[in-house]
Write a protein that holds these residues in place. Structure first.
Motif, PDB file in Angstrom:
ATOM      1  N   SER A 306      21.008 -24.512  -0.285  1.00 37.81           N
ATOM      2  CA  SER A 306      19.578 -24.418  -0.555  1.00 37.81           C
ATOM      3  C   SER A 306      18.785 -25.120   0.529  1.00 37.81           C
ATOM      4  CB  SER A 306      19.261 -25.044  -1.914  1.00 37.81           C
ATOM      5  OG  SER A 306      17.866 -25.162  -2.098  1.00 37.81           O
ATOM      6  N   CYS A 312      18.318 -22.429  -4.878  1.00 35.40           N
ATOM      7  CA  CYS A 312      17.606 -21.379  -4.147  1.00 35.40           C
ATOM      8  C   CYS A 312      16.710 -20.618  -5.120  1.00 35.40           C
ATOM      9  CB  CYS A 312      18.599 -20.430  -3.490  1.00 35.40           C
ATOM     10  SG  CYS A 312      19.669 -21.201  -2.258  1.00 35.40           S
ATOM     11  N   HIS A 313      15.837 -19.824  -4.566  1.00 26.50           N
ATOM     12  CA  HIS A 313      14.964 -18.990  -5.381  1.00 26.50           C
ATOM     13  C   HIS A 313      15.167 -17.542  -4.964  1.00 26.50           C
ATOM     14  CE1 HIS A 313      13.094 -22.948  -5.907  1.00 26.50           C
ATOM     15  NE2 HIS A 313      12.703 -22.479  -7.083  1.00 26.50           N
ATOM     16  N   GLN A 315      14.570 -13.329  -5.386  1.00 22.57           N
ATOM     17  CA  GLN A 315      13.649 -12.276  -5.778  1.00 22.57           C
ATOM     18  C   GLN A 315      14.471 -11.086  -6.271  1.00 22.57           C
ATOM     19  OE1 GLN A 315      11.563 -11.801  -2.036  1.00 22.57           O
ATOM     20  NE2 GLN A 315       9.843 -13.039  -2.762  1.00 22.57           N
ATOM     21  N   LEU A 328      17.353 -13.715  -1.277  1.00 27.13           N
ATOM     22  CA  LEU A 328      17.096 -15.152  -1.309  1.00 27.13           C
ATOM     23  C   LEU A 328      17.281 -15.726   0.085  1.00 27.13           C
ATOM     24  CD1 LEU A 328      20.135 -16.822  -1.346  1.00 27.13           C
ATOM     25  CD2 LEU A 328      20.229 -15.524  -3.470  1.00 27.13           C
ATOM     26  N   THR A 346      18.153 -20.099 -15.598  1.00 30.55           N
ATOM     27  CA  THR A 346      17.133 -19.744 -16.581  1.00 30.55           C
ATOM     28  C   THR A 346      17.408 -18.419 -17.271  1.00 30.55           C
ATOM     29  OG1 THR A 346      15.792 -18.674 -14.867  1.00 30.55           O
ATOM     30  CG2 THR A 346      15.387 -21.020 -15.295  1.00 30.55           C
ATOM     31  N   THR A 417      10.362 -14.314  -9.334  1.00 29.78           N
ATOM     32  CA  THR A 417      11.224 -15.248  -8.624  1.00 29.78           C
ATOM     33  C   THR A 417      11.944 -16.098  -9.640  1.00 29.78           C
ATOM     34  OG1 THR A 417       9.713 -15.338  -6.738  1.00 29.78           O
ATOM     35  CG2 THR A 417      11.320 -17.114  -6.938  1.00 29.78           C
ATOM     36  N   VAL A 418      13.261 -16.185  -9.524  1.00 27.67           N
ATOM     37  CA  VAL A 418      14.069 -16.952 -10.467  1.00 27.67           C
ATOM     38  C   VAL A 418      14.939 -17.934  -9.697  1.00 27.67           C
ATOM     39  CG1 VAL A 418      14.096 -15.146 -12.221  1.00 27.67           C
ATOM     40  CG2 VAL A 418      15.873 -15.186 -10.462  1.00 27.67           C
ATOM     41  N   PRO A 419      15.181 -19.107 -10.244  1.00 27.37           N
ATOM     42  CA  PRO A 419      16.092 -20.048  -9.581  1.00 27.37           C
ATOM     43  C   PRO A 419      17.527 -19.575  -9.669  1.00 27.37           C
ATOM     44  CG  PRO A 419      15.386 -20.920 -11.697  1.00 27.37           C
ATOM     45  CD  PRO A 419      14.594 -19.672 -11.471  1.00 27.37           C
TER      46      PRO A 419
END
Length: 634
Positions: A306, A312-313, A315, A328, A346, A417-419
């Motif tokens: 990261s 990281c995030h 898409q 990402l 999440t 956007t998700v972790p």
């Protein structure tokens, strides 16, 4: 008489010293005594270390030395040759029962099969060739057969844990990757279970023989070591039999979680069971240290991937054909054909799903790279990702030109956007840029493995300014329907823009009847494995062709499955025809394959037969033929 047993100790009755028995004792207690049992675990460990050293030397020789053509062909024959015929032929020859489908043991290739058979047979013979199996009376000590088989199992346990870890010293030394070592992890675990069974039976048979059921019951509950041994054996039995593919693929995420927990419980009970006798704890501590080190290094690597040293995030974008495109930014560096494990805290925090990387890493290595992956919608995590992308309308409401190019990959700006935690990369490089003639074969979403190598081939072509006609690349992709082309349309266009048409041929086989190929990563994850069979020997059917031959693109439509064996044969024949009688320059050829197990099996079988042709001098225009594949379907 007091009945007192120990799985690892001679009985310690009051007033009885088992180390100074009467030499005329018919029990022959000095033969294979308890004090010398540690040598069996030591011999097992030394043998494994020696084999790893040989494999490491072989890897170094392949990397730095120019090995003879005959040696390469012979070694690859054993590395590619399947033991059994394709699943299609097996189904035709016998009816599959529920038990066969449930167990579904997949035998390794010929070379691995010979190696594993020799290894397991050698230690099994050693365990049984030594006499006696039992003492004349139980008061003289534990059965020697049980002791030596148990110590052999102990010596193998650290290597089982190492082979099952994603980061392990065996992969580092041998230049392999964790998924390629899974076959050794599985069969070594089964051998440990076999040795543990041989270890257990004498302890049950002798008291039963001497005192009947009552004697067995008295012996079993006399000491807690028997209870802990039973629990450890039960855990080991569960680990082995729950790992058969049909059970594992039923719910892969659940299986992984349970598998890790049960393995740790097994190791804990082994510590209690062995009671630090002889050298038993050395091997248990070794197993714990190797597994703990692997987990620690994976955490450090995930944090280092990261840019913020946290997570990281990613898409998410829904693509026609049931594909979720994941993009990402990461500081990780990778090679074509490698994969990563993604965890979405999440969305599904327990799911750790493997995906093959489609894009190329940043060439300078100093700036973060955009990693692109594709997830085929099935069930479990992949279905959740796709549904989340659809719900957010990632493919709707985009402005024209709201796109960007990243290493030949075009992706719309995502509205979600998700972790994500990135673990990897893993796997060996599948770069084919050093070969003169390359055939890439993919089934369904297995195209992601091929695309990375295709982009690398095009990039190396552009960087080195390769002369036209000097190298040739053919891509054969079998898909269910036409909308699947949208998955990698941009990558194909990027490759066509760099590689001249006479050096690149893209063939897309669309089956109207529709049988999909395997998913990315371990085939079946929580979704269950898709293992469709490809034609092995049937002649190539007549297809309806359309496309632009000038651009090297051919689209085939057929109501029959792709004949992969024919494509491989034509690839090799094409090399021979292009060489001509007066051209004595030998070409290096490579075949990349990713798809259902049956597809990979057919390609490896054909490649193995061609290794024999190389040995016999029938393929004069080819110096070597190598197969690169993604080793999943554990």
């Amino acid at each position: 008489m007091e009945s007192s047993y120990s799985l690892w100790l001679l009985p310690r009755h009051e007033g009885h010293n088992p180390t100074s028995l009467d030499p005329n004792d018919p029990g022959n207690t000095k033969a294979d005594p308890w004090a010398g049992q540690a040598k069996y675990a030591r011999a097992m460990a030394y043998t494994c270390f020696a084999l790893i050293a040989l494999a490491a030397l072989h890897a170094l020789a392949r990397r730095f030395l120019s090995l003879p053509r005959s040696f390469l062909a012979l070694s690859r024959y054993f590395a590619y040759k399947p033991i059994l015929p394709s699943r299609q032929q097996r189904r035709a020859s016998r009816r599959e029962t529920f038990l066969r489908r449930a167990i579904d043991v997949r035998l390794p290739v010929l070379g691995v099969f010979i190696f594993l058979t020799a290894f397991m047979a050698g230690f099994t013979i050693w365990a049984f060739i030594i006499k006696p199996y039992y003492r004349t009376d139980s008061t003289y000590g534990s059965p020697p057969l049980a002791l030596r088989s148990g110590m052999m199992a102990l010596g193998l346990i650290p290597f089982v844990f190492a082979l099952g870890s994603k980061v392990n010293f065996i992969a580092m030394l041998t230049g392999s990757s964790h998924e390629r070592l899974q076959v050794f992890h599985q069969w070594a675990s089964r051998f440990v279970l076999f040795l543990a069974t041989v270890h257990t039976i004498p302890f049950m048979y002798q008291p039963l023989h001497e005192g009947g059921v009552a004697g067995l019951k008295e012996y079993y509950f006399a000491e807690s070591i028997n209870i802990t041994g039973t629990v450890a054996f039960a855990m080991l039995f569960f680990l082995v039999f729950s790992s058969f593919r049909s059970l594992r693929n039923w719910s892969y995420t659940l299986w992984v979680t349970v598998h890790v927990i049960v393995a740790l419980v097994f190791l804990a009970f082994m510590f209690i069971h062995c009671q630090m006798e002889l050298t038993s704890w050395r091997y248990l501590w070794g197993a714990a240290a190797l597994y703990g080190l692997s987990a620690f290094l994976r955490i450090i690597r995930s944090l280092n991937n990261s840019p913020t040293f946290l997570v990281c995030h990613a898409q998410l974008e829904a693509v026609p054909g049931g594909i979720t495109r994941i993009r990402l930014d990461t500081t990780a560096a990778w090679s074509p054909g490698q994969h990563v494990f993604l965890r979405f805290p999440t969305i599904r925090p327990l799911s750790n799903h493997p995906f093959t990387i489609v894009s190329l890493a940043s060439p300078n290595g100093t700036t973060p790279s955009t990693m692109v992956l594709m997830a085929r919608q099935r069930s479990g995590l992949t279905a959740t990702l796709y549904q989340r992308a659809l719900d957010c309308g990632l493919t709707e409401g985009k402005e024209p030109g709201d796109e960007e190019e990243t290493m030949g990959l075009r992706s719309e700006h995502s509205t979600i956007t998700v972790p994500v935690v990135v673990d990897g990369p893993y796997g060996v490089s599948a770069s084919a840029a050093d070969f003169d003639e390359v055939l890439m074969v993919a089934g369904g979403s297995g195209i992601t493995f091929v695309v990375a190598s295709l982009l690398d081939f095009a990039w190396q072509w552009h960087r080195t300014r390769t002369e036209r006609g000097q190298k040739k690349l053919s891509v054969f992709w079998s898909v269910k329907d036409e909308e699947c082309i949208e998955w990698v349309k941009d990558q194909f266009e990027a490759a066509q823009a760099i590689i001249p048409p006479q050096s690149l041929q893209l063939t897309i086989h669309i089956s109207r009847s529709g049988t999909e190929a395997s998913p990315i990563g371990p085939q079946g994850e929580e979704d269950g494995e898709v293992d469709k069979t490809f034609s092995l020997a049937e002649p190539r059917p007549q297809q309806a062709h359309e496309g632009c031959d000038g651009d090297g693109l051919i689209v085939e439509r057929s109501n029959r499955r792709a004949n992969v064996a024919f494509e491989v044969q034509e690839f090799v024949k094409g090399i021979s025809r292009s060489g001509g009688e007066n051209n004595r320059t030998k070409k290096r050829a490579a075949i990349l394959v990713c798809g259902p197990h049956s597809m990979s099996e057919v390609v490896r079988a054909e490649a193995a037969n061609m290794q024999l042709d190389l040995l016999k001098g029938r393929l004069d225009q080819i110096s070597e033929l190598k197969v690169l594949s993604e080793h999943f379907g554990w």
